[in-house]
Write an enzyme that holds these catalytic residues in place. Structure first.
Site, PDB file in Angstrom:
ATOM      1  CG  ASP A   1       1.082  -1.306   7.469  1.00  0.00           C
ATOM      2  OD1 ASP A   1       2.090  -2.034   7.613  1.00  0.00           O
ATOM      3  OD2 ASP A   1       1.129  -0.055   7.544  1.00  0.00           O
TER       4      ASP A   1
ATOM      5  CG  HIS B   1      -0.288   0.144   2.544  1.00  0.00           C
ATOM      6  ND1 HIS B   1       0.637  -0.757   3.035  1.00  0.00           N
ATOM      7  CD2 HIS B   1      -0.399   1.108   3.500  1.00  0.00           C
ATOM      8  CE1 HIS B   1       1.040  -0.372   4.233  1.00  0.00           C
ATOM      9  NE2 HIS B   1       0.434   0.772   4.534  1.00  0.00           N
TER      10      HIS B   1
ATOM     11  CG  HIS C   1      -3.483  -0.830   6.273  1.00  0.00           C
ATOM     12  ND1 HIS C   1      -3.493  -0.603   7.624  1.00  0.00           N
ATOM     13  CD2 HIS C   1      -2.573   0.036   5.762  1.00  0.00           C
ATOM     14  CE1 HIS C   1      -2.621   0.353   7.919  1.00  0.00           C
ATOM     15  NE2 HIS C   1      -2.054   0.765   6.813  1.00  0.00           N
TER      16      HIS C   1
ATOM     17  CG  HIS D   1      -0.332   4.326   4.848  1.00  0.00           C
ATOM     18  ND1 HIS D   1      -0.960   3.395   5.647  1.00  0.00           N
ATOM     19  CD2 HIS D   1      -1.298   5.184   4.432  1.00  0.00           C
ATOM     20  CE1 HIS D   1      -2.253   3.683   5.714  1.00  0.00           C
ATOM     21  NE2 HIS D   1      -2.477   4.766   4.983  1.00  0.00           N
TER      22      HIS D   1
ATOM     23  CG  ASP E   1       4.881   3.577   7.181  1.00  0.00           C
ATOM     24  OD1 ASP E   1       3.900   3.959   6.514  1.00  0.00           O
ATOM     25  OD2 ASP E   1       4.829   2.625   7.986  1.00  0.00           O
ATOM     26  CG  HIS E   2       4.509   0.599   4.066  1.00  0.00           C
ATOM     27  ND1 HIS E   2       4.561  -0.720   4.427  1.00  0.00           N
ATOM     28  CD2 HIS E   2       3.987   1.248   5.136  1.00  0.00           C
ATOM     29  CE1 HIS E   2       4.079  -0.869   5.647  1.00  0.00           C
ATOM     30  NE2 HIS E   2       3.725   0.317   6.095  1.00  0.00           N
TER      31      HIS E   2
ATOM     32  CG  HIS F   1       4.321  -2.103  10.379  1.00  0.00           C
ATOM     33  ND1 HIS F   1       3.307  -1.517  11.112  1.00  0.00           N
ATOM     34  CD2 HIS F   1       4.536  -1.268   9.347  1.00  0.00           C
ATOM     35  CE1 HIS F   1       2.924  -0.388  10.530  1.00  0.00           C
ATOM     36  NE2 HIS F   1       3.659  -0.205   9.454  1.00  0.00           N
TER      37      HIS F   1
END
Ligand SMILES: [Zn+2]
Ligand SMILES: [Zn+2]
Length: 312
Positions: A216, A60, A145, A62, A64-65, A274
């Protein structure tokens, strides 16, 4: 050889001890990258992960990924790479990754292909018109998520059955090419005129390995399905039980919930990743909560490598 190396195991933001999400999977000399949080390229150098990779899988978008892909692609360009790179991600991947790739004025000297994936897809080939994956496929499954998030399962093909040397000798089959043919499932003619098939000499086909990476997610049935009998389930565990309400509100899982998924899937092993910044130094609390449900649990830390052997 199949192993995974955790490059970043922190949720949402880096800490002194942990970088944001990324994981390298190495199988038979091939490296696949899952997620590419900010700073991933430096983690790769630090932990000896090859830059000769041709695919990155995102669960996904976000921040932080995936923010690390901007710098990683530029470094690969500086290394005069010419081989194409292929990026996979759910709906929105084309738009977001294209934006990430045009940040910076340096020209990227190789082709970057972006493929949007959705649950149920099976990725059998590497890139457009390129060769088939050697001995495995990547299955895409849905996660909970928000925003069409997905997880990935690497499933190896079945392996040939075991060749029983004693039985072959007892049946009077001379050692050599005939043994090889039988192993491949062929029927062979012996010098004495007999014809013999592999039944009874070569055992049943054996399953390959299954490694499942959730990204996530809330604990959910689609992960349980995808991870049935997994040799290794890598499940997010952002929070401990005391923050289970927060986990629910934010679309994440607790360690205990991850363990319940592993138990329901009859996985062999669970690795939690995570983790929230509060568990950055010690995630023992998470391990303890998970092990009460699923004993074969460990928590990842940056630089940790987990080998995945065949079950038999
Ligand atoms: Zn995250
Ligand atoms: Zn997220």
């Amino acid at each position: 050889m199949l192993s995974v190396t955790f490059l970043g195991t922190s949720a949402a933001r880096p800490t002194v001890e942990r970088n944001v999400s990324a994981m390298a999977l190495v199988r038979e000399g091939e490296t696949l990258l899952f997620e590419c949080g900010e700073g991933t390229q430096r983690q790769m150098m630090r932990y000896g992960v090859s830059f000769a990779l041709s695919e990155i899988f995102f669960t996904h978008f976000h921040a932080d990924h995936f923010l690390g892909v901007i710098g990683l692609i530029r470094t690969l360009g500086l290394q005069a790479r010419t081989e194409p790179m292929r990026l996979y991600g759910p709906k929105g991947a084309k738009k977001l990754l294209t934006q990430a790739l045009v940040l910076g004025v340096e020209r990227v000297p190789f082709t970057v292909e972006i493929e949007e994936v959705k649950p149920g897809m099976v990725l059998r080939e590497r890139g457009a018109g390129s060769r088939e994956r050697d001995g495995y496929e990547i299955q895409v499954f849905g996660t909970e998520h928000g925003g069409g998030s997905v997880g990935y399962a690497l499933r190896e093909h079945e392996r040939r059955g075991r060749f029983d040397v004693d039985k072959a000798r007892a049946a009077g089959i001379p050692e050599g090419p005939l043994w090889g043919k039988l192993t491949k499932g062929e029927t062979v003619g012996l010098p004495d005129g007999r014809t013999i098939g592999p039944e009874g000499i070569v055992g049943a086909k054996r399953p390959g390995r299954l490694v499942v990476f959730t990204g996530d997610t809330r604990p959910c049935a689609s992960v349980v399905d995808a991870a049935q009998g997994a040799d290794l389930l890598i499940h997010e565990a952002t929070f401990g039980e005391e923050e289970k309400d927060r986990a629910k509100e934010t679309g994440h899982s607790t360690a205990r919930e991850a363990a319940q998924v592993a138990l329901a899937a009859k996985a062999r092993r669970l690795v939690l990743s995570h983790v929230s910044a509060r568990y950055s130094i010690s995630a023992e609390e998470l391990v303890k909560e998970a092990r009460a449900v699923f004993p074969e649990t460990a928590v990842a830390k940056d630089g940790m490598t987990v080998e995945v052997p065949f079950a038999d």
